[in-house]
Design a protein around this motif. Structure first.
Motif, PDB file in Angstrom:
ATOM      1  N   PRO A  70       2.361  -2.667  -1.041  1.00 40.09           N
ATOM      2  CA  PRO A  70       1.243  -3.884  -1.560  1.00 40.09           C
ATOM      3  C   PRO A  70       1.623  -4.346  -3.019  1.00 40.09           C
ATOM      4  O   PRO A  70       2.096  -3.423  -3.710  1.00 40.09           O
ATOM      5  CB  PRO A  70       0.020  -2.439  -0.671  1.00 40.09           C
ATOM      6  CG  PRO A  70       0.255  -1.278  -0.998  1.00 40.09           C
ATOM      7  CD  PRO A  70       2.015  -1.280  -0.875  1.00 40.09           C
ATOM      8  N   HIS A  73      -0.545  -7.250  -0.102  1.00 36.94           N
ATOM      9  CA  HIS A  73      -0.138  -8.106   0.686  1.00 36.94           C
ATOM     10  C   HIS A  73      -0.721  -9.488   0.493  1.00 36.94           C
ATOM     11  O   HIS A  73       0.357 -10.402   1.142  1.00 36.94           O
ATOM     12  CB  HIS A  73       0.308  -7.882   2.325  1.00 36.94           C
ATOM     13  CG  HIS A  73       1.314  -6.698   2.680  1.00 36.94           C
ATOM     14  ND1 HIS A  73       1.677  -6.410   2.525  1.00 36.94           N
ATOM     15  CD2 HIS A  73      -0.097  -4.852   3.099  1.00 36.94           C
ATOM     16  CE1 HIS A  73       2.074  -5.437   2.813  1.00 36.94           C
ATOM     17  NE2 HIS A  73       1.678  -4.603   3.319  1.00 36.94           N
ATOM     18  N   GLU A 112       4.347  -9.822   1.831  1.00 39.59           N
ATOM     19  CA  GLU A 112       4.723  -8.579   3.288  1.00 39.59           C
ATOM     20  C   GLU A 112       5.797  -9.011   3.757  1.00 39.59           C
ATOM     21  O   GLU A 112       6.803  -8.268   3.844  1.00 39.59           O
ATOM     22  CB  GLU A 112       3.522  -8.880   4.912  1.00 39.59           C
ATOM     23  CG  GLU A 112       3.755  -7.851   5.821  1.00 39.59           C
ATOM     24  CD  GLU A 112       3.165  -8.758   6.044  1.00 39.59           C
ATOM     25  OE1 GLU A 112       1.848  -7.404   6.164  1.00 39.59           O
ATOM     26  OE2 GLU A 112       2.356  -8.765   7.157  1.00 39.59           O
TER      27      GLU A 112
END
Length: 160
Positions: free
Chosen positions: A124, A126, A118
């Motif tokens: 994505p 994460h 992140e």
């Protein structure tokens, strides 16, 4: 106009046992940060103590070696209170690791704790998937994900 560079001198990567994800990311980061001319200390730890003193997982060492990263000298260590003071940035491999880190640290360290993927990239996933109980190809996927994350780390450190 680009973002300002982030001043970080020491980064710690944290996963559960410190034998798969965090030592891999440490090894990838060490190589790519040096190649980029960035003088940043990197290390890794685990939130758990099950593997303290062990080498990185054999499958992860093999996948890393196939991609040109050295993990043979890694020795698993557990996250300690002093780590929250020493490191400028502590990056967890997944949400559970991050919650465990927050619980183990004092509130003054919380602004230096984040999820690795992140913090390094807006895309994505994460959570960095743990390959330990997965298929053999999951280890090669981990290497590619670590490289992507470290690329984002370098970009962010440079203000990109």
């Amino acid at each position: 106009m680009g973002k300002q560079p982030v001043t970080v001198r020491r980064v710690l990567f944290v996963c559960l046992g410190n034998i798969c994800r965090s030592p891999l990311v440490e090894g990838v980061a060490r190589k790519h940060l040096a190649d980029a001319g960035l003088d940043i200390e990197v290390a890794s730890r685990g939130t758990g103590n099950w593997h303290v003193g062990e080498q990185a997982d054999t499958r992860m060492r093999a996948a890393a070696a196939n991609a040109g990263y050295e993990l043979e000298i890694h020795c698993a260590r557990q996250l300690a209170a002093a780590d929250f003071e020493h490191y400028d940035l502590l990056l967890a491999m997944d949400g559970k690791n991050l919650r465990d880190m927050r619980a183990a640290s004092n509130r003054s360290a919380h602004d230096r704790l984040a999820l690795f993927l992140e913090w390094t990239s807006a895309a994505p996933p994460h959570d960095f998937p743990d390959p330990y109980y997965g298929e053999p190809e999951d280890f090669a996927r981990s290497v590619a994900l670590a490289e992507k994350g470290v690329e984002g780390l370098i970009k962010r450190l440079r203000g990109g």
